[in-house]
Design a protein around this motif. Structure first.
Motif, PDB file in Angstrom:
ATOM      1  N   LEU A  34     -51.018  48.889 120.146  1.00  0.00           N
ATOM      2  CA  LEU A  34     -51.756  49.751 119.818  1.00  0.00           C
ATOM      3  C   LEU A  34     -51.293  50.053 117.817  1.00  0.00           C
ATOM      4  N   ASP A  35     -50.487  49.950 117.556  1.00  0.00           N
ATOM      5  CA  ASP A  35     -50.332  49.425 115.867  1.00  0.00           C
ATOM      6  C   ASP A  35     -51.410  48.970 115.207  1.00  0.00           C
ATOM      7  N   GLU A  36     -51.111  47.344 115.207  1.00  0.00           N
ATOM      8  CA  GLU A  36     -52.740  46.432 115.788  1.00  0.00           C
ATOM      9  C   GLU A  36     -54.121  47.173 116.113  1.00  0.00           C
ATOM     10  N   ALA A  37     -54.435  47.393 117.285  1.00  0.00           N
ATOM     11  CA  ALA A  37     -55.336  48.449 117.037  1.00  0.00           C
ATOM     12  C   ALA A  37     -55.959  49.132 115.861  1.00  0.00           C
ATOM     13  N   LEU A  38     -55.178  49.582 116.071  1.00  0.00           N
ATOM     14  CA  LEU A  38     -55.216  51.069 114.242  1.00  0.00           C
ATOM     15  C   LEU A  38     -55.489  50.531 113.761  1.00  0.00           C
ATOM     16  N   SER A  39     -54.408  49.163 112.688  1.00  0.00           N
ATOM     17  CA  SER A  39     -54.920  48.618 111.980  1.00  0.00           C
ATOM     18  C   SER A  39     -56.122  47.559 112.180  1.00  0.00           C
ATOM     19  N   ASP A  79     -59.220  49.089 112.732  1.00  0.00           N
ATOM     20  CA  ASP A  79     -60.225  49.935 113.259  1.00  0.00           C
ATOM     21  C   ASP A  79     -60.654  49.821 114.058  1.00  0.00           C
ATOM     22  N   ALA A  80     -60.148  49.276 115.404  1.00  0.00           N
ATOM     23  CA  ALA A  80     -61.189  49.040 116.998  1.00  0.00           C
ATOM     24  C   ALA A  80     -61.449  50.620 116.671  1.00  0.00           C
ATOM     25  N   ASP A  81     -62.085  51.169 118.350  1.00  0.00           N
ATOM     26  CA  ASP A  81     -62.896  51.780 118.356  1.00  0.00           C
ATOM     27  C   ASP A  81     -62.386  52.229 119.420  1.00  0.00           C
ATOM     28  N   ALA A  82     -61.972  51.855 120.802  1.00  0.00           N
ATOM     29  CA  ALA A  82     -60.538  51.249 121.303  1.00  0.00           C
ATOM     30  C   ALA A  82     -59.225  51.111 122.214  1.00  0.00           C
ATOM     31  N   PHE A  83     -58.851  51.295 122.748  1.00  0.00           N
ATOM     32  CA  PHE A  83     -57.369  50.696 123.091  1.00  0.00           C
ATOM     33  C   PHE A  83     -57.432  50.474 124.427  1.00  0.00           C
ATOM     34  N   LEU A  84     -57.574  49.643 125.048  1.00  0.00           N
ATOM     35  CA  LEU A  84     -57.592  49.128 126.409  1.00  0.00           C
ATOM     36  C   LEU A  84     -56.192  49.166 127.367  1.00  0.00           C
ATOM     37  N   THR A  85     -55.667  49.226 127.735  1.00  0.00           N
ATOM     38  CA  THR A  85     -54.429  48.756 128.614  1.00  0.00           C
ATOM     39  C   THR A  85     -54.228  49.525 130.042  1.00  0.00           C
ATOM     40  N   GLY A  86     -52.623  48.106 130.568  1.00  0.00           N
ATOM     41  CA  GLY A  86     -52.140  48.683 132.159  1.00  0.00           C
ATOM     42  C   GLY A  86     -51.491  50.102 131.939  1.00  0.00           C
ATOM     43  N   GLU A  87     -50.954  50.179 130.908  1.00  0.00           N
ATOM     44  CA  GLU A  87     -49.571  51.149 131.125  1.00  0.00           C
ATOM     45  C   GLU A  87     -49.152  52.016 129.234  1.00  0.00           C
ATOM     46  N   VAL A 101     -46.542  57.761 122.931  1.00  0.00           N
ATOM     47  CA  VAL A 101     -47.219  56.955 122.031  1.00  0.00           C
ATOM     48  C   VAL A 101     -48.829  57.310 122.080  1.00  0.00           C
ATOM     49  N   TRP A 102     -48.581  58.331 123.160  1.00  0.00           N
ATOM     50  CA  TRP A 102     -50.019  58.398 123.402  1.00  0.00           C
ATOM     51  C   TRP A 102     -50.380  59.671 121.939  1.00  0.00           C
ATOM     52  N   PHE A 103     -49.669  60.381 121.317  1.00  0.00           N
ATOM     53  CA  PHE A 103     -49.899  61.303 120.203  1.00  0.00           C
ATOM     54  C   PHE A 103     -50.397  61.162 119.362  1.00  0.00           C
ATOM     55  N   GLY A 104     -51.075  61.967 118.689  1.00  0.00           N
ATOM     56  CA  GLY A 104     -50.995  61.705 117.482  1.00  0.00           C
ATOM     57  C   GLY A 104     -52.457  61.009 116.985  1.00  0.00           C
ATOM     58  N   HIS A 105     -53.196  60.585 117.999  1.00  0.00           N
ATOM     59  CA  HIS A 105     -54.121  59.057 117.678  1.00  0.00           C
ATOM     60  C   HIS A 105     -55.584  59.693 117.796  1.00  0.00           C
ATOM     61  N   GLU A 106     -55.425  61.498 117.918  1.00  0.00           N
ATOM     62  CA  GLU A 106     -57.151  61.775 118.185  1.00  0.00           C
ATOM     63  C   GLU A 106     -58.012  61.580 117.495  1.00  0.00           C
ATOM     64  N   GLN A 107     -58.848  61.383 117.974  1.00  0.00           N
ATOM     65  CA  GLN A 107     -60.032  61.029 117.340  1.00  0.00           C
ATOM     66  C   GLN A 107     -59.767  59.800 116.140  1.00  0.00           C
ATOM     67  N   GLU A 108     -58.667  59.075 116.060  1.00  0.00           N
ATOM     68  CA  GLU A 108     -58.728  57.714 115.386  1.00  0.00           C
ATOM     69  C   GLU A 108     -59.092  57.043 116.078  1.00  0.00           C
ATOM     70  N   LEU A 109     -58.605  56.483 117.770  1.00  0.00           N
ATOM     71  CA  LEU A 109     -59.179  56.021 118.619  1.00  0.00           C
ATOM     72  C   LEU A 109     -59.677  56.454 119.791  1.00  0.00           C
ATOM     73  N   GLN A 110     -60.520  55.624 120.691  1.00  0.00           N
ATOM     74  CA  GLN A 110     -60.394  55.784 122.679  1.00  0.00           C
ATOM     75  C   GLN A 110     -59.384  55.044 123.476  1.00  0.00           C
ATOM     76  N   ILE A 111     -58.752  55.934 124.051  1.00  0.00           N
ATOM     77  CA  ILE A 111     -57.149  55.506 124.479  1.00  0.00           C
ATOM     78  C   ILE A 111     -57.444  55.403 126.029  1.00  0.00           C
ATOM     79  N   ALA A 112     -57.443  53.914 126.345  1.00  0.00           N
ATOM     80  CA  ALA A 112     -57.500  54.372 127.650  1.00  0.00           C
ATOM     81  C   ALA A 112     -56.496  53.621 128.369  1.00  0.00           C
ATOM     82  N   VAL A 113     -56.178  53.620 129.617  1.00  0.00           N
ATOM     83  CA  VAL A 113     -55.228  53.110 130.304  1.00  0.00           C
ATOM     84  C   VAL A 113     -55.687  52.626 132.134  1.00  0.00           C
ATOM     85  N   LEU A 114     -55.159  51.645 132.756  1.00  0.00           N
ATOM     86  CA  LEU A 114     -55.579  51.414 133.659  1.00  0.00           C
ATOM     87  C   LEU A 114     -54.650  51.314 134.923  1.00  0.00           C
TER      88      LEU A 114
END
Length: 265
Positions: free
Chosen positions: A193-198, A200-208, A213-226
């Motif tokens: 996640l930190d690398e995704a933020l560095s 400047d990605a718009d979204a981060f997709l992962t499995g879990e 770790v979810w906290f504090g990233h509102e409007q930084e990037l879209q998180i999606a967990v499958l």
């Protein structure tokens, strides 16, 4: 063709030095000098998968998750791992696993996820070189790719849900800006996640992801967990492509056993 030749092809594609230091990818059990009768492809090794291989006449099982993560000090019927190991040995089954080496390989798990999502210009997020014999091989945890055109966050999340056929998709607050750049890491990927933020990605997709770790990233990037299984479900397609290239006449089967232990009500 011998089992060792199939394994060699898998390791050319995803060399074992690419695996993380906690992992135990590679040969789990079995004799590799044996002629291969067929290959069964799966994410997880269970007793049902082993029975399926026996019924199909396959003496090779290729899994994503290793059967043996830790040392086994006895082989009885007391645990799933021990029962599977005992059954495999009794029936002369060879089990081979490509795990984080396949996650980290070019054109591996994360590239396959990006393909399913329709991303273009996909690259390793933080590439690193490892030595494989006399040659250098590039790998890395996570990839970054791009949607052909930016789309709003709800449309992106619907794209993810449809592409991976998930019943429920976890996500954070909808992002107000268009999404185009996407970082992907299959399985348990919140360490990226930190690398995704560095990046400047718009979204981060992962499995879990861990809850905090979810906290504090509102409007930084879209998180999606499958879901872990859902993010790696297409791994078998990679195995099939590699095996069919070196052994086009070999019977190769995808398991019909649903090994995901997590159910959604």
């Amino acid at each position: 063709m011998k089992i060792k030749e199939i394994i060699a092809a898998l390791e050319r594609f995803a060399p074992l030095p690419l695996q993380e230091d906690y992992d135990n990818a590679g040969l789990q059990c079995g004799l590799t000098e044996t002629e291969v009768s067929g290959a069964l492809l799966c994410l997880d090794v269970t007793e049902e998968v082993l029975r399926e291989a026996i019924d199909l006449g396959c003496n090779l099982i290729v899994s994503h998750h290793p059967l043996l993560f830790r040392g086994v000090k006895q082989v009885t019927d007391s645990t799933l791992v021990q029962r599977c190991l005992r059954m495999a040995i009794q029936n002369d089954l060879c089990i081979y696993s490509a795990h984080t080496n396949l996650d980290n390989a070019e054109d591996g798990v994360n590239f396959k996820m990006a393909e399913k999502l329709g991303l273009i210009d996909v690259q390793l997020l933080s590439p690193r070189a490892v030595s494989v014999g006399a040659r250098q091989v590039k790998g890395g945890s996570g990839v970054i790719g791009y949607l052909p055109e930016g789309e709003d966050s709800l449309a992106f999340l619907q794209r993810v849900k449809q592409a991976f056929k998930v019943e429920a998709l976890q996500h954070n607050q909808l992002l107000a800006r268009p999404i185009q750049s996407v970082v992907i890491c299959g399985g348990a990927g919140d360490f990226v996640l930190d690398e995704a933020l560095s990046a400047d990605a718009d979204a981060f997709l992962t499995g879990e992801m861990h809850y905090h770790v979810w906290f504090g990233h509102e409007q930084e990037l879209q998180i999606a967990v499958l879901g872990h299984y859902e993010s790696e479900q297409f791994t078998r397609e990679i195995f099939r492509t590699v095996i069919e290239e070196v052994a086009p006449q070999l019977p190769v089967y995808d398991t019909e056993v649903m090994t995901n232990p997590i159910k959604i009500l």
